[in-house]
Design a protein around this motif. Structure first.
Motif, PDB file in Angstrom:
ATOM      1  N   CYS A  32       0.836  -1.209   0.000  1.00  0.00           N
ATOM      2  CA  CYS A  32       0.000   0.000   0.000  1.00  0.00           C
ATOM      3  C   CYS A  32       0.866   1.252   0.000  1.00  0.00           C
ATOM      4  N   GLU A  33       1.902   1.254   0.816  1.00  0.00           N
ATOM      5  CA  GLU A  33       2.791   2.413   0.879  1.00  0.00           C
ATOM      6  C   GLU A  33       3.478   2.642  -0.467  1.00  0.00           C
ATOM      7  N   LYS A  34       3.940   1.572  -1.098  1.00  0.00           N
ATOM      8  CA  LYS A  34       4.601   1.702  -2.402  1.00  0.00           C
ATOM      9  C   LYS A  34       3.626   2.204  -3.456  1.00  0.00           C
ATOM     10  N   THR A  35       2.414   1.682  -3.451  1.00  0.00           N
ATOM     11  CA  THR A  35       1.408   2.109  -4.420  1.00  0.00           C
ATOM     12  C   THR A  35       1.098   3.590  -4.237  1.00  0.00           C
ATOM     13  N   LEU A  36       0.895   4.008  -2.998  1.00  0.00           N
ATOM     14  CA  LEU A  36       0.616   5.424  -2.747  1.00  0.00           C
ATOM     15  C   LEU A  36       1.805   6.291  -3.154  1.00  0.00           C
ATOM     16  N   SER A  37       3.014   5.833  -2.858  1.00  0.00           N
ATOM     17  CA  SER A  37       4.207   6.590  -3.266  1.00  0.00           C
ATOM     18  C   SER A  37       4.287   6.729  -4.782  1.00  0.00           C
ATOM     19  N   ASP A  38       3.995   5.645  -5.484  1.00  0.00           N
ATOM     20  CA  ASP A  38       4.037   5.680  -6.946  1.00  0.00           C
ATOM     21  C   ASP A  38       2.961   6.605  -7.515  1.00  0.00           C
ATOM     22  N   LEU A  39       1.772   6.583  -6.898  1.00  0.00           N
ATOM     23  CA  LEU A  39       0.658   7.401  -7.388  1.00  0.00           C
ATOM     24  C   LEU A  39       0.731   8.860  -6.955  1.00  0.00           C
ATOM     25  N   LEU A  40       1.138   9.079  -5.708  1.00  0.00           N
ATOM     26  CA  LEU A  40       1.019  10.412  -5.116  1.00  0.00           C
ATOM     27  C   LEU A  40       2.352  11.069  -4.783  1.00  0.00           C
ATOM     28  N   GLY A  41       3.420  10.290  -4.812  1.00  0.00           N
ATOM     29  CA  GLY A  41       4.733  10.822  -4.463  1.00  0.00           C
ATOM     30  C   GLY A  41       5.112  10.458  -3.036  1.00  0.00           C
ATOM     31  N   SER A  42       6.394  10.369  -2.806  1.00  0.00           N
ATOM     32  CA  SER A  42       6.874   9.918  -1.496  1.00  0.00           C
ATOM     33  C   SER A  42       6.623  10.955  -0.403  1.00  0.00           C
ATOM     34  N   THR A  63      -3.160  -1.314  17.451  1.00  0.00           N
ATOM     35  CA  THR A  63      -2.641  -1.152  16.087  1.00  0.00           C
ATOM     36  C   THR A  63      -1.476  -0.174  16.077  1.00  0.00           C
ATOM     37  N   PHE A  64      -1.559   0.877  16.892  1.00  0.00           N
ATOM     38  CA  PHE A  64      -0.451   1.830  16.993  1.00  0.00           C
ATOM     39  C   PHE A  64       0.816   1.121  17.438  1.00  0.00           C
ATOM     40  N   ASN A  65       0.722   0.315  18.504  1.00  0.00           N
ATOM     41  CA  ASN A  65       1.904  -0.383  19.011  1.00  0.00           C
ATOM     42  C   ASN A  65       2.474  -1.352  17.977  1.00  0.00           C
ATOM     43  N   TRP A  66       1.609  -2.091  17.294  1.00  0.00           N
ATOM     44  CA  TRP A  66       2.088  -2.999  16.253  1.00  0.00           C
ATOM     45  C   TRP A  66       2.764  -2.199  15.143  1.00  0.00           C
ATOM     46  N   THR A  67       2.152  -1.106  14.752  1.00  0.00           N
ATOM     47  CA  THR A  67       2.711  -0.251  13.697  1.00  0.00           C
ATOM     48  C   THR A  67       4.077   0.272  14.117  1.00  0.00           C
ATOM     49  N   TRP A  68       4.167   0.767  15.345  1.00  0.00           N
ATOM     50  CA  TRP A  68       5.438   1.326  15.809  1.00  0.00           C
ATOM     51  C   TRP A  68       6.541   0.275  15.790  1.00  0.00           C
ATOM     52  N   GLN A  69       6.217  -0.948  16.181  1.00  0.00           N
ATOM     53  CA  GLN A  69       7.211  -2.014  16.206  1.00  0.00           C
ATOM     54  C   GLN A  69       7.627  -2.442  14.801  1.00  0.00           C
ATOM     55  N   ASN A  70       6.778  -2.237  13.824  1.00  0.00           N
ATOM     56  CA  ASN A  70       7.034  -2.778  12.489  1.00  0.00           C
ATOM     57  C   ASN A  70       7.248  -1.739  11.395  1.00  0.00           C
ATOM     58  N   PHE A  71       7.088  -0.461  11.680  1.00  0.00           N
ATOM     59  CA  PHE A  71       7.121   0.508  10.592  1.00  0.00           C
ATOM     60  C   PHE A  71       8.466   1.145  10.348  1.00  0.00           C
ATOM     61  N   TYR A  72       9.500   0.791  11.070  1.00  0.00           N
ATOM     62  CA  TYR A  72      10.814   1.356  10.817  1.00  0.00           C
ATOM     63  C   TYR A  72      11.275   1.088   9.388  1.00  0.00           C
ATOM     64  N   GLY A  73      10.850  -0.003   8.802  1.00  0.00           N
ATOM     65  CA  GLY A  73      11.254  -0.351   7.450  1.00  0.00           C
ATOM     66  C   GLY A  73      10.529   0.425   6.370  1.00  0.00           C
ATOM     67  N   LEU A  74       9.451   1.093   6.716  1.00  0.00           N
ATOM     68  CA  LEU A  74       8.705   1.848   5.714  1.00  0.00           C
ATOM     69  C   LEU A  74       9.373   3.195   5.483  1.00  0.00           C
TER      70      LEU A  74
END
Length: 143
Positions: A32-42, A63-74
């Motif tokens: 989803c992040e890649k698609t949005l970046s491609d469509l809308l810009g980084s 969901t916030f805690n899960w996101t925080w633990q896993n979103f460093y790669g985004l």
């Protein structure tokens, strides 16, 4: 997405990312992040991710805690971490603390400080700020 206004586009993008995050599927979130970046810009995607994380911090702690633990790669989320670290450093300096003496910054996006300095920083922060600061502030263990 060209036929909708920018507010609708932004809100739809937020809904898309939050839906993916609630599923806790890293591959889907990255897609989803890649698609949005491609469509809308980084840069626009980075703004979306920032809004998503702030919304989750206030509305969905799990969901916030899960996101925080896993979103460093985004890619879009790295700017958020840098922003939070810079926010904390500015607050600490404004309170009279000295970088390298009272606190230090770890390359992983955490700030090492003593319990007294942490308490002083959190005391003068809003509830939302405290949620984010708690994620980056670390008290080194004494061995």
């Amino acid at each position: 997405m060209d036929n909708i206004n920018s507010t609708e586009k932004f809100n739809l993008s937020i809904t898309l990312i939050i839906g993916a995050l609630k599923l806790q599927d890293k591959v889907l979130v990255k897609s989803c992040e890649k698609t949005l970046s491609d469509l809308l810009g980084s840069e626009y995607t980075s703004d979306i991710m920032t809004a998503v994380v702030f919304q989750l911090a206030q509305t969905d702690p799990d969901t916030f805690n899960w996101t925080w633990q896993n979103f460093y790669g985004l890619d879009a989320c790295r700017n958020l971490i840098k922003g939070i670290v810079m926010f904390a450093v500015k607050k600490l300096i404004n309170q009279g603390y000295i970088l390298g003496q009272d606190f230090s910054i770890n390359p992983t996006g955490t700030i090492w400080l003593c319990p007294k300095v942490k308490a002083a920083l959190l005391e003068k922060s809003s509830a939302t700020d405290r949620i984010f600061l708690e994620k980056i502030l670390q008290i080194p263990s004494v061995t």
